[in-house]
Scaffold this motif. Sequence first.
Motif, PDB file in Angstrom:
ATOM      1  N   ASP A 174      -4.985   3.217   4.255  1.00  0.00           N
ATOM      2  CA  ASP A 174      -4.281   4.454   3.928  1.00  0.00           C
ATOM      3  C   ASP A 174      -5.262   5.621   3.822  1.00  0.00           C
ATOM      4  O   ASP A 174      -4.972   6.729   4.288  1.00  0.00           O
ATOM      5  CB  ASP A 174      -3.468   4.299   2.641  1.00  0.00           C
ATOM      6  CG  ASP A 174      -4.288   3.777   1.472  1.00  0.00           C
ATOM      7  OD1 ASP A 174      -5.436   3.335   1.678  1.00  0.00           O
ATOM      8  OD2 ASP A 174      -3.773   3.803   0.338  1.00  0.00           O
ATOM      9  N   TRP A 175      -6.435   5.367   3.228  1.00  0.00           N
ATOM     10  CA  TRP A 175      -7.466   6.411   3.156  1.00  0.00           C
ATOM     11  C   TRP A 175      -7.928   6.788   4.558  1.00  0.00           C
ATOM     12  O   TRP A 175      -8.051   7.964   4.885  1.00  0.00           O
ATOM     13  CB  TRP A 175      -8.662   5.933   2.325  1.00  0.00           C
ATOM     14  CG  TRP A 175      -9.713   6.999   2.143  1.00  0.00           C
ATOM     15  CD1 TRP A 175      -9.819   7.879   1.112  1.00  0.00           C
ATOM     16  CD2 TRP A 175     -10.798   7.300   3.035  1.00  0.00           C
ATOM     17  NE1 TRP A 175     -10.900   8.719   1.304  1.00  0.00           N
ATOM     18  CE2 TRP A 175     -11.519   8.379   2.474  1.00  0.00           C
ATOM     19  CE3 TRP A 175     -11.229   6.763   4.256  1.00  0.00           C
ATOM     20  CZ2 TRP A 175     -12.648   8.934   3.096  1.00  0.00           C
ATOM     21  CZ3 TRP A 175     -12.346   7.310   4.866  1.00  0.00           C
ATOM     22  CH2 TRP A 175     -13.038   8.376   4.294  1.00  0.00           C
ATOM     23  N   VAL A 190      -3.638   9.823  -1.481  1.00  0.00           N
ATOM     24  CA  VAL A 190      -4.234   8.492  -1.379  1.00  0.00           C
ATOM     25  C   VAL A 190      -5.343   8.314  -2.409  1.00  0.00           C
ATOM     26  O   VAL A 190      -5.429   7.294  -3.102  1.00  0.00           O
ATOM     27  CB  VAL A 190      -4.782   8.266   0.043  1.00  0.00           C
ATOM     28  CG1 VAL A 190      -5.602   6.984   0.104  1.00  0.00           C
ATOM     29  CG2 VAL A 190      -3.650   8.215   1.053  1.00  0.00           C
ATOM     30  N   GLU A 211      -0.535   0.132   8.275  1.00  0.00           N
ATOM     31  CA  GLU A 211      -0.296   0.075   6.836  1.00  0.00           C
ATOM     32  C   GLU A 211       1.126  -0.345   6.504  1.00  0.00           C
ATOM     33  O   GLU A 211       1.361  -1.229   5.679  1.00  0.00           O
ATOM     34  CB  GLU A 211      -0.585   1.431   6.196  1.00  0.00           C
ATOM     35  CG  GLU A 211      -0.319   1.443   4.695  1.00  0.00           C
ATOM     36  CD  GLU A 211      -0.297   2.831   4.094  1.00  0.00           C
ATOM     37  OE1 GLU A 211      -0.441   2.939   2.856  1.00  0.00           O
ATOM     38  OE2 GLU A 211      -0.126   3.806   4.840  1.00  0.00           O
ATOM     39  N   SER A 271       0.805  -1.212   0.000  1.00  0.00           N
ATOM     40  CA  SER A 271       0.000   0.000   0.000  1.00  0.00           C
ATOM     41  C   SER A 271       0.844   1.271   0.000  1.00  0.00           C
ATOM     42  O   SER A 271       0.708   2.119  -0.889  1.00  0.00           O
ATOM     43  CB  SER A 271      -0.932  -0.004   1.222  1.00  0.00           C
ATOM     44  OG  SER A 271      -1.634   1.216   1.322  1.00  0.00           O
ATOM     45  N   ARG A 272       1.734   1.416   0.963  1.00  0.00           N
ATOM     46  CA  ARG A 272       2.498   2.660   1.065  1.00  0.00           C
ATOM     47  C   ARG A 272       3.482   2.813  -0.091  1.00  0.00           C
ATOM     48  O   ARG A 272       3.662   3.910  -0.620  1.00  0.00           O
ATOM     49  CB  ARG A 272       3.221   2.742   2.400  1.00  0.00           C
ATOM     50  CG  ARG A 272       3.848   4.126   2.660  1.00  0.00           C
ATOM     51  CD  ARG A 272       4.507   4.213   4.022  1.00  0.00           C
ATOM     52  NE  ARG A 272       5.079   5.531   4.236  1.00  0.00           N
ATOM     53  CZ  ARG A 272       4.502   6.514   4.900  1.00  0.00           C
ATOM     54  NH1 ARG A 272       3.289   6.364   5.417  1.00  0.00           N
ATOM     55  NH2 ARG A 272       5.116   7.689   5.067  1.00  0.00           N
ATOM     56  N   ARG A 299       1.455   3.973  -3.178  1.00  0.00           N
ATOM     57  CA  ARG A 299       0.866   5.315  -3.161  1.00  0.00           C
ATOM     58  C   ARG A 299       1.896   6.418  -2.955  1.00  0.00           C
ATOM     59  O   ARG A 299       1.634   7.575  -3.291  1.00  0.00           O
ATOM     60  CB  ARG A 299      -0.210   5.400  -2.077  1.00  0.00           C
ATOM     61  CG  ARG A 299       0.299   5.414  -0.634  1.00  0.00           C
ATOM     62  CD  ARG A 299      -0.862   5.537   0.327  1.00  0.00           C
ATOM     63  NE  ARG A 299      -0.475   5.493   1.722  1.00  0.00           N
ATOM     64  CZ  ARG A 299      -0.128   6.549   2.443  1.00  0.00           C
ATOM     65  NH1 ARG A 299      -0.127   7.745   1.877  1.00  0.00           N
ATOM     66  NH2 ARG A 299       0.209   6.414   3.712  1.00  0.00           N
ATOM     67  N   THR A 344      -5.239   8.890   6.518  1.00  0.00           N
ATOM     68  CA  THR A 344      -5.104  10.279   6.087  1.00  0.00           C
ATOM     69  C   THR A 344      -6.385  11.070   6.316  1.00  0.00           C
ATOM     70  O   THR A 344      -6.343  12.265   6.596  1.00  0.00           O
ATOM     71  CB  THR A 344      -4.693  10.359   4.609  1.00  0.00           C
ATOM     72  OG1 THR A 344      -5.604   9.579   3.815  1.00  0.00           O
ATOM     73  CG2 THR A 344      -3.277   9.837   4.412  1.00  0.00           C
TER      74      THR A 344
END
Length: 280
Positions: A151-152, A121, A207, A32-33, A36, A155
């Motif tokens: 992640d959404w 994101v 994450e 994920s990280r 993005r 943030t």
Amino acid sequence: MGQPDQRAEGAGPFTTRLTWRLSDGGTAVWESRLARRRGMISVHPFSAGPTRHVRADAVSLTRLQRLNSIAAIAFVIGGALFAAGAADARFGSGDATECASIYSVGGLFFTLGGYVSLLQVVNAPRHTAGGAGRLATPQWRWWSYEPTRVDWLSTFVLFAGTLVFAVNLLDSFLQGLSVQQVNRLIWTPDVIGCTLFLISGHLAFVEICHGRLRIPTHDLGLWIVAVNQLGSVLFMVSALAAYTSPTTGSLVNADIANWGTLTGALCFSLAGVLQLGEHP
């Protein structure tokens, strides 16, 4: 995710890493990280060859670079202004309106950094699991609702925290408040904002660590998350020390409140500087 040749990792309902088999026998890994922030996935060949990174297209990479730079610089400036406000309160004139003005400008930069982080994101390249191991560029959006993505959620909670801090900062300009009003209008939003920052930081750890505790070593992203979370802890310490006692009419500990804000703000600035290096 029901495919037998695909493995999902993460924590709770969140998937933070996917591994799937490619048609040539190799495997692709989406994190994920990494996707993005750097716009890449890892591809491991079937043979004993080296791992290679497949990047998103130029549109996604340019988009990620710009958003990352804006967010990072906003946090650097916001943290520096919060540190300046705390330093003025501790070592300078200590004028309440002057300190509130410095904090408020810093708060604007924190809000900008929070929203741009959310934009990063929302517009991050998406993986095509089961495909040839590549990232697809989505259409630009100013908003999305994706609470199943960690992640959404991280943030979004961060951005919400900056908005709550804005209430605290605006209320700090009010004059002639009683002790009860100070605690309700200024202190309570401060504590709520700090709590949201801590929750956001915890989700960021979920994450990047895929639900397992890791010690920051060579992973720049993990260092950024750790330094940010330290700043959130120091902000919370500052907020708790800034409670106004109804019996004495003074803060629990003004020195701890100022030093907590000062050191916490410097952590956010440092994390912003480090974030400039986490780009495509």
